[in-house]
Design a protein around this motif. Structure first.
Motif, PDB file in Angstrom:
ATOM      1  N   ARG A   1      41.774   4.123  11.684  1.00 35.24           N
ATOM      2  CA  ARG A   1      41.830   4.789  10.385  1.00 35.24           C
ATOM      3  C   ARG A   1      40.448   5.263   9.953  1.00 35.24           C
ATOM      4  N   ALA A   2      39.420   4.701  10.561  1.00 36.07           N
ATOM      5  CA  ALA A   2      38.045   5.103  10.234  1.00 36.07           C
ATOM      6  C   ALA A   2      37.772   6.513  10.744  1.00 36.07           C
ATOM      7  N   ASN A   3      36.853   7.195  10.077  1.00 38.06           N
ATOM      8  CA  ASN A   3      36.457   8.546  10.476  1.00 38.06           C
ATOM      9  C   ASN A   3      35.410   8.453  11.584  1.00 38.06           C
ATOM     10  N   PRO A   4      35.676   9.015  12.772  1.00 34.73           N
ATOM     11  CA  PRO A   4      34.699   8.904  13.864  1.00 34.73           C
ATOM     12  C   PRO A   4      33.350   9.540  13.526  1.00 34.73           C
ATOM     13  N   GLU A   5      33.359  10.566  12.708  1.00 39.86           N
ATOM     14  CA  GLU A   5      32.099  11.196  12.312  1.00 39.86           C
ATOM     15  C   GLU A   5      31.234  10.219  11.534  1.00 39.86           C
ATOM     16  N   VAL A   6      31.837   9.494  10.601  1.00 45.69           N
ATOM     17  CA  VAL A   6      31.102   8.516   9.793  1.00 45.69           C
ATOM     18  C   VAL A   6      30.593   7.378  10.672  1.00 45.69           C
ATOM     19  N   VAL A   7      31.458   6.895  11.547  1.00 45.33           N
ATOM     20  CA  VAL A   7      31.087   5.785  12.432  1.00 45.33           C
ATOM     21  C   VAL A   7      29.950   6.188  13.370  1.00 45.33           C
ATOM     22  N   TYR A   8      30.122   7.309  14.030  1.00 44.04           N
ATOM     23  CA  TYR A   8      29.106   7.780  14.974  1.00 44.04           C
ATOM     24  C   TYR A   8      27.778   8.006  14.262  1.00 44.04           C
TER      25      TYR A   8
ATOM     26  N   ALA B   1      39.161   2.060  20.837  1.00 45.38           N
ATOM     27  CA  ALA B   1      39.150   3.518  20.824  1.00 45.38           C
ATOM     28  C   ALA B   1      37.730   4.002  20.573  1.00 45.38           C
ATOM     29  N   ILE B   2      37.354   5.076  21.257  1.00 45.59           N
ATOM     30  CA  ILE B   2      36.045   5.694  21.085  1.00 45.59           C
ATOM     31  C   ILE B   2      36.250   7.120  20.588  1.00 45.59           C
ATOM     32  N   PRO B   3      35.236   7.727  19.969  1.00 43.36           N
ATOM     33  CA  PRO B   3      35.414   9.084  19.440  1.00 43.36           C
ATOM     34  C   PRO B   3      35.854  10.053  20.534  1.00 43.36           C
ATOM     35  N   ALA B   4      36.731  10.986  20.169  1.00 44.61           N
ATOM     36  CA  ALA B   4      37.157  12.019  21.106  1.00 44.61           C
ATOM     37  C   ALA B   4      35.947  12.813  21.581  1.00 44.61           C
ATOM     38  N   LYS B   5      35.989  13.242  22.841  1.00 46.00           N
ATOM     39  CA  LYS B   5      34.862  13.991  23.383  1.00 46.00           C
ATOM     40  C   LYS B   5      34.694  15.332  22.678  1.00 46.00           C
ATOM     41  N   ASP B   6      35.792  15.920  22.235  1.00 46.81           N
ATOM     42  CA  ASP B   6      35.768  17.182  21.500  1.00 46.81           C
ATOM     43  C   ASP B   6      35.541  16.890  20.018  1.00 46.81           C
ATOM     44  N   ARG B   7      34.355  17.172  19.537  1.00 46.13           N
ATOM     45  CA  ARG B   7      34.020  16.837  18.150  1.00 46.13           C
ATOM     46  C   ARG B   7      34.821  17.620  17.121  1.00 46.13           C
ATOM     47  N   SER B   8      35.393  18.740  17.520  1.00 44.36           N
ATOM     48  CA  SER B   8      36.195  19.505  16.574  1.00 44.36           C
ATOM     49  C   SER B   8      37.432  18.729  16.141  1.00 44.36           C
ATOM     50  N   LEU B   9      37.790  17.682  16.883  1.00 41.82           N
ATOM     51  CA  LEU B   9      38.948  16.865  16.541  1.00 41.82           C
ATOM     52  C   LEU B   9      38.603  15.756  15.553  1.00 41.82           C
ATOM     53  N   TRP B  10      37.329  15.525  15.316  1.00 44.82           N
ATOM     54  CA  TRP B  10      36.918  14.389  14.510  1.00 44.82           C
ATOM     55  C   TRP B  10      37.338  14.495  13.050  1.00 44.82           C
ATOM     56  N   ALA B  11      37.404  15.692  12.511  1.00 39.15           N
ATOM     57  CA  ALA B  11      37.632  15.869  11.079  1.00 39.15           C
ATOM     58  C   ALA B  11      38.979  15.314  10.638  1.00 39.15           C
ATOM     59  N   ASP B  12      40.053  15.808  11.221  1.00 36.61           N
ATOM     60  CA  ASP B  12      41.385  15.381  10.799  1.00 36.61           C
ATOM     61  C   ASP B  12      42.383  15.703  11.894  1.00 36.61           C
ATOM     62  N   SER B  13      42.491  14.819  12.864  1.00 42.64           N
ATOM     63  CA  SER B  13      43.382  15.051  13.992  1.00 42.64           C
ATOM     64  C   SER B  13      43.894  13.716  14.509  1.00 42.64           C
TER      65      SER B  13
ATOM     66  N   TRP C   1      40.448   9.871  18.003  1.00 43.93           N
ATOM     67  CA  TRP C   1      40.004   8.687  18.741  1.00 43.93           C
ATOM     68  C   TRP C   1      40.690   8.662  20.100  1.00 43.93           C
ATOM     69  N   ALA C   2      39.971   8.249  21.135  1.00 44.46           N
ATOM     70  CA  ALA C   2      40.516   8.127  22.488  1.00 44.46           C
ATOM     71  C   ALA C   2      40.609   6.645  22.858  1.00 44.46           C
ATOM     72  N   VAL C   3      41.815   6.185  23.159  1.00 47.35           N
ATOM     73  CA  VAL C   3      42.029   4.774  23.495  1.00 47.35           C
ATOM     74  C   VAL C   3      41.395   4.457  24.847  1.00 47.35           C
ATOM     75  N   THR C   4      40.770   3.292  24.939  1.00 45.97           N
ATOM     76  CA  THR C   4      40.121   2.871  26.180  1.00 45.97           C
ATOM     77  C   THR C   4      40.133   1.348  26.255  1.00 45.97           C
ATOM     78  N   ASP C   5      39.865   0.816  27.426  1.00 51.20           N
ATOM     79  CA  ASP C   5      39.808  -0.637  27.598  1.00 51.20           C
ATOM     80  C   ASP C   5      38.957  -0.977  28.819  1.00 51.20           C
ATOM     81  N   PRO C   6      37.658  -0.665  28.781  1.00 52.07           N
ATOM     82  CA  PRO C   6      36.807  -0.905  29.958  1.00 52.07           C
ATOM     83  C   PRO C   6      36.673  -2.372  30.329  1.00 52.07           C
ATOM     84  N   GLU C   7      36.774  -3.244  29.356  1.00 47.77           N
ATOM     85  CA  GLU C   7      36.652  -4.669  29.670  1.00 47.77           C
ATOM     86  C   GLU C   7      37.852  -5.152  30.489  1.00 47.77           C
ATOM     87  N   ARG C   8      39.019  -4.577  30.211  1.00 47.86           N
ATOM     88  CA  ARG C   8      40.209  -4.944  30.977  1.00 47.86           C
ATOM     89  C   ARG C   8      40.054  -4.533  32.430  1.00 47.86           C
TER      90      ARG C   8
END
Length: 340
Positions: A79-86, A137-149, A153-160
């Motif tokens: 629910r957090a905004n990736p732009e704010v977090v980044y 989840a990490i921010p989408a690589k395409d920053r144009s998606l960060w605003a409201d899409s 966020w892109a789901v990931t699980d590198p530790e798994r």
């Protein structure tokens, strides 16, 4: 069959990350964590970093220029905004490292200056992550998606994936070489072959590791010596790449197709490269000692330490036996030993 066990053991040593570099990575991760934890906002968001990537999985190869740090924000979710977090993570690292910190698509790269006697280029990529159910989840690589899409966020699980890799490496049924767990060493050899023959081309090292995991987890790898296991893995990975356009390669940690996806032409080219290497490996398995060594050296190539696989005694770099008086093997100068 010439197993060249001694030469492969030295090759594995020659592609190993040096203890100095590994300790440097740990120290850099600790420093990044301390820097981020010094910020009140990030502490409120539950900052807790993890070392991820090939370093954490123990599949990195020399020189190991980049270290990945997962900046987990354990009290935030998608629910957090990736732009704010980044932006907050960026501001903290910029204040601490100045020009050594640079923006990447969804991470912040921090350059660490080299020290005396230590390998040169070294950097940490810190990527912010928030909770996504029981994953991250990490921010989408395409920053144009960060605003409201919904895809911001892109789901990931590198530790798994790290856990799965360790489980596969130590599974009772997983091949070993003279008592040594073999999966992770073969991953390193595969990464070295990729580095030698693909360089900056795709697929990158992580996709090579995904493919190697796939074929080993499918129990396609067999053999009791490094040469056998590398030969069969090269062939199986070539086939896996050839099938990837219609049967997508999967991220084992997520169980979903790899992202970003690669074009069919990229998969086809990579399949052809690894098929050529697999064919060369098959010839090496039935060749005499000197000819086999020359072919394995072609497959594994070089790194900053020199030729990865050393020559057996009495062989030259062309794959021929060296002869002296009365056909006896002529003495050769000892090869320089690797270091680091």
């Amino acid at each position: 069959m010439e197993t060249l066990h001694t030469q492969f053991s030295q090759a594995l040593s020659n592609i190993e990350i040096s203890d100095a570099r590994r300790q440097r990575a740990i120290a850099a991760h600790t420093e990044i964590q301390d820097s981020l934890a010094s910020d009140r906002t990030l502490r409120d968001w539950g900052i807790n970093t993890r070392l991820i990537g090939s370093y954490s999985r123990h599949t990195a190869i020399h020189p190991g220029k980049d270290v990945d740090v997962f900046a987990r924000l354990e009290r935030l979710d998608t629910r957090a905004n990736p732009e704010v977090v980044y932006q907050r993570v960026w501001e903290v690292l910029l204040a601490r490292y100045g020009r050594r910190a640079t923006r990447q698509a969804r991470s912040i790269k921090v350059e660490f200056p080299s020290g005396t006697g230590i390998d040169t280029t070294f950097a940490v990529d810190a990527v912010p992550a928030v909770r996504s159910g029981d994953r991250w989840a990490i921010p989408a690589k395409d920053r144009s998606l960060w605003a409201d899409s919904p895809s911001r966020w892109a789901v990931t699980d590198p530790e798994r994936f790290g856990e799965l890799s360790s489980d596969l490496n130590t599974a009772d049924w997983s091949p070993t070489v003279r008592g040594q767990d073999a999966y992770k060493p073969v991953v390193k050899l595969m990464r070295q072959a990729r580095e030698t023959h693909l360089g900056d081309l795709k697929p990158g090292g992580l996709y090579i590791e995904f493919a190697t995991y796939d074929v080993w987890n499918s129990r396609l790898a067999s053999g009791s010596e490094w040469c056998q296991l590398l030969a069969v893995t090269l062939g199986a990975v070539a086939s896996r790449f050839a099938a990837a356009p219609t049967k997508p390669l999967v991220d084992p940690g997520l169980g979903t197709p790899v992202d970003p996806r690669l074009d069919e032409a990229v998969w086809r080219s990579a399949a052809q490269t690894f098929r050529r290497l697999a064919d060369l490996a098959e010839v090496a398995l039935s060749a005499d000692r000197c000819a086999a060594a020359a072919k394995w050296r072609e497959i594994l190539g070089t790194n900053a330490r020199g030729q990865v696989l050393p020559l057996p005694p009495g062989c030259d770099a062309r794959g021929f036996a060296t002869t002296g008086i009365a056909g006896l093997a002529a003495p050769r100068p000892r090869e320089a030993q690797s270091f680091g």
